[in-house]
Design a protein around this motif. Structure first.
Motif, short mmCIF file in Angstrom:
data_model
loop_
_atom_site.label_atom_id
_atom_site.label_comp_id
_atom_site.label_asym_id
_atom_site.label_seq_id
_atom_site.Cartn_x
_atom_site.Cartn_y
_atom_site.Cartn_z
N THR A 264 39.88 -83.63 24.74
CA THR A 264 39.86 -84.18 26.10
C THR A 264 41.10 -83.75 26.87
OG1 THR A 264 38.63 -86.11 25.32
CG2 THR A 264 39.75 -86.32 27.44
N VAL A 321 35.78 -97.08 22.27
CA VAL A 321 36.28 -96.20 23.34
C VAL A 321 35.73 -94.79 23.16
CG1 VAL A 321 38.33 -95.10 24.29
CG2 VAL A 321 38.36 -97.55 23.79
N VAL A 322 35.74 -94.26 21.95
CA VAL A 322 35.22 -92.90 21.71
C VAL A 322 33.72 -92.84 21.97
CG1 VAL A 322 34.89 -91.10 19.97
CG2 VAL A 322 37.06 -92.33 20.08
N ALA A 324 32.01 -94.68 24.05
CA ALA A 324 31.83 -94.73 25.50
C ALA A 324 32.14 -93.38 26.14
CB ALA A 324 32.72 -95.82 26.09
N TRP A 325 33.16 -92.69 25.63
CA TRP A 325 33.53 -91.39 26.18
C TRP A 325 32.45 -90.35 25.90
CZ3 TRP A 325 35.60 -89.07 29.82
CH2 TRP A 325 36.10 -87.77 29.75
N VAL A 328 29.86 -90.87 28.52
CA VAL A 328 30.28 -90.60 29.90
C VAL A 328 30.54 -89.12 30.18
CG1 VAL A 328 32.22 -90.98 31.51
CG2 VAL A 328 31.22 -92.91 30.27
N VAL A 351 38.91 -90.80 35.96
CA VAL A 351 38.09 -91.42 34.92
C VAL A 351 38.48 -90.88 33.55
CG1 VAL A 351 35.74 -91.66 34.02
CG2 VAL A 351 36.14 -91.86 36.48
N SER A 352 38.64 -89.58 33.45
CA SER A 352 39.03 -88.99 32.17
C SER A 352 40.43 -89.46 31.76
CB SER A 352 39.01 -87.46 32.25
OG SER A 352 40.03 -86.97 33.10
N PHE A 355 40.12 -92.88 30.00
CA PHE A 355 39.60 -92.73 28.63
C PHE A 355 40.64 -92.09 27.72
CE2 PHE A 355 35.42 -93.52 30.48
CZ PHE A 355 34.80 -94.22 29.47
N ALA A 358 43.22 -94.66 26.75
CA ALA A 358 42.68 -95.65 25.80
C ALA A 358 42.54 -95.05 24.40
CB ALA A 358 41.33 -96.16 26.30
N MET A 359 42.17 -93.77 24.33
CA MET A 359 41.99 -93.12 23.03
C MET A 359 43.32 -92.72 22.39
SD MET A 359 38.67 -90.60 23.44
CE MET A 359 39.28 -89.74 24.90
#
Length: 448
Positions: A264, A321-322, A324-325, A328, A351-352, A355, A358-359
């Protein structure tokens, strides 16, 4: 100097004054940030570097050679990480951090001063490759050494929070590199950028050198490593075979933790400027503005993620979280591709960023607490650098090649989805990922 409050044993590491703790954290973050600045800025000027050092008749060949040189820095990272990790586990975090920062400063200065291909011919790209190799060797040990130092300074129950400062250092590097890139690309003509402008950030990056000397002479060794070294007579250096026998599960889990975040990070930050220009036909400055804002936000978001992980458990937050990513990633790229515009690209970048924070905010703490102090830097360096090399450093070249062959603008989205699935599988199917050490036990586990 360290303030000794009580006799220290394996269960009671030496105490340090609050001033020394602050000094260690600030020096580690600044040093790491400038080191990552040196490493990341290459990606922002890839197109110009291609013109200066890798001229070719076809633009695709020229940019591919430049990105291949970018990738070389990652290919040697595991080697540099293991060597510096072993050094850090034997000589100390402080000495290793100082060595790698000075090496990075010297290699970045070499890159900034190397004459163009038109001036010295084939020697020019060879020197750039050499500089990139030295950068890769140096940054290969940075994450592990700085993470170990920060986590080992942390009191019980705050290891994820303290470790998150290493991620904030990367955010500092991101905003500094993207901000510098934006200023140069918006205030200089293309001819000025090619002639001398691209060299400015590399010359700036060499200023990290003095911080390395400061850490070596003014920052105390981490309490946990000092504790281990004072009881060296009761411990033995592990062989490579013993290391893998005892830590294979932890290495696999650590790689799984890192893969999705690395993919990411490099897809949205290192590759995005090139993607915005070549695929979306947007100006480079558009992507750099979003990257700069992302860096500013992550300065606070990474520590927030670390705090939440200390409170609720890092692995309890990792899985949702992963997942959801993964869900998305595709529609987020679709949102931008359907109607390319600076506004849509900026929204997607934000947005990225949420994420990614959070990751990744707890990554240093999660990886450091997977390994005992005696081989912590080695374990973190090995797992981190292999994962980042395969799914991060090779991401720009891989995505560019796949996009060229398939003609699909959605290649980055599919790349992120695959990385997320691989991460989930590697963490879930390891004992370390299913049954992590409770945070309350981390302090005692660390000295084993």
């Amino acid at each position: 100097m360290p303030t000794m409050n009580a006799p220290h044993t394996l269960d009671n590491p030496p105490a340090l004054s609050p001033r020394m703790v602050r000094r260690a954290i600030v020096a580690s973050v600044l040093g790491s940030g400038l080191e990552w600045f040196d490493f990341l800025v290459y990606g922002y000027f890839a197109k110009i570097i291609a013109q200066v050092f890798f001229p070719a008749d076809k633009p695709f060949i020229s940019i591919s050679l430049t990105l291949a040189t970018f990738a070389i820095g990652f290919l040697v990272r595991p080697i540099g990480g293991i060597l510096l990790g072993i050094y850090a586990d034997r000589a100390g975090r402080r000495r290793a951090l100082a060595v790698l920062i000075v090496t990075m400063a010297a290699s970045t200065l070499l890159m900034g001063l190397t004459p163009s291909y038109a001036t010295i011919g084939i020697a020019a790209p060879l020197l750039i490759v050499l500089a990139r190799l030295l950068q890769g060797m140096s940054v290969g040990g940075q994450f592990a050494t700085a993470s170990a130092m920060l986590v080992e300074y942390a009191p019980p129950g705050k290891k994820m929070f303290y470790g998150s400062f290493n991620m904030s250092a990367q955010s500092f590097a991101l905003l500094l590199s993207s901000g510098t890139g934006w200023l140069l690309t918006t205030h200089l003509t293309h001819a000025q950028l090619v002639a001398w402008g691209w060299r400015v950030p590399f010359l700036m990056g060499s200023l990290a050198g003095p911080i390395g000397f400061y850490i070596r002479h003014r920052v105390a060794e981490s309490p946990e490593f000092s504790q281990l070294r004072e009881h060296a007579s009761t411990t033995q250096r592990q062989t490579v075979r013993a290391f893998f026998r005892e830590n294979t599960d932890a290495v696999i889990c650590a790689m799984g933790i890192i893969i999705v975040g690395a993919a990411t990070n490099y897809a949205w930050h290192s590759y995005l400027p090139l993607y915005a220009e070549r695929q979306l036909h947007l100006p480079l400055s558009t992507a750099l503005v979003g990257a700069f804002v992302s860096g500013v936000l992550n300065l606070g978001l990474f520590p927030l993620a670390g705090k939440l992980c200390d409170r609720y458990g890092a692995y309890r937050l990792f899985y949702p979280v992963v997942i959801a990513w993964i869900i998305v990633a595709y529609p987020l790229f679709g949102f931008v591709i359907a109607s390319p515009s600076p506004a849509h690209l900026f929204i997607a970048q934000m947005v990225s960023t949420l994420f990614l924070a959070a990751m990744s905010g707890s990554h240093p703490g999660m990886l450091a607490t997977l390994f005992p102090v005696r081989n912590r830097s080695t374990g973190v360096a090995l797992s981190y650098n292999v994962a980042v090399t395969l799914f991060g450093g090779l991401a720009p070249l891989t995505i560019t090649s796949l996009t060229h062959w398939t003609g699909s603008s959605y290649t980055p989205a599919f790349y992120l989805i695959v990385a997320g699935v691989v991460s989930l599988a590697m963490v879930f199917f390891t004992k370390s990922g299913r049954d992590p050490v409770p945070l309350a036990q981390e302090g005692s586990a660390a000295t084993q």
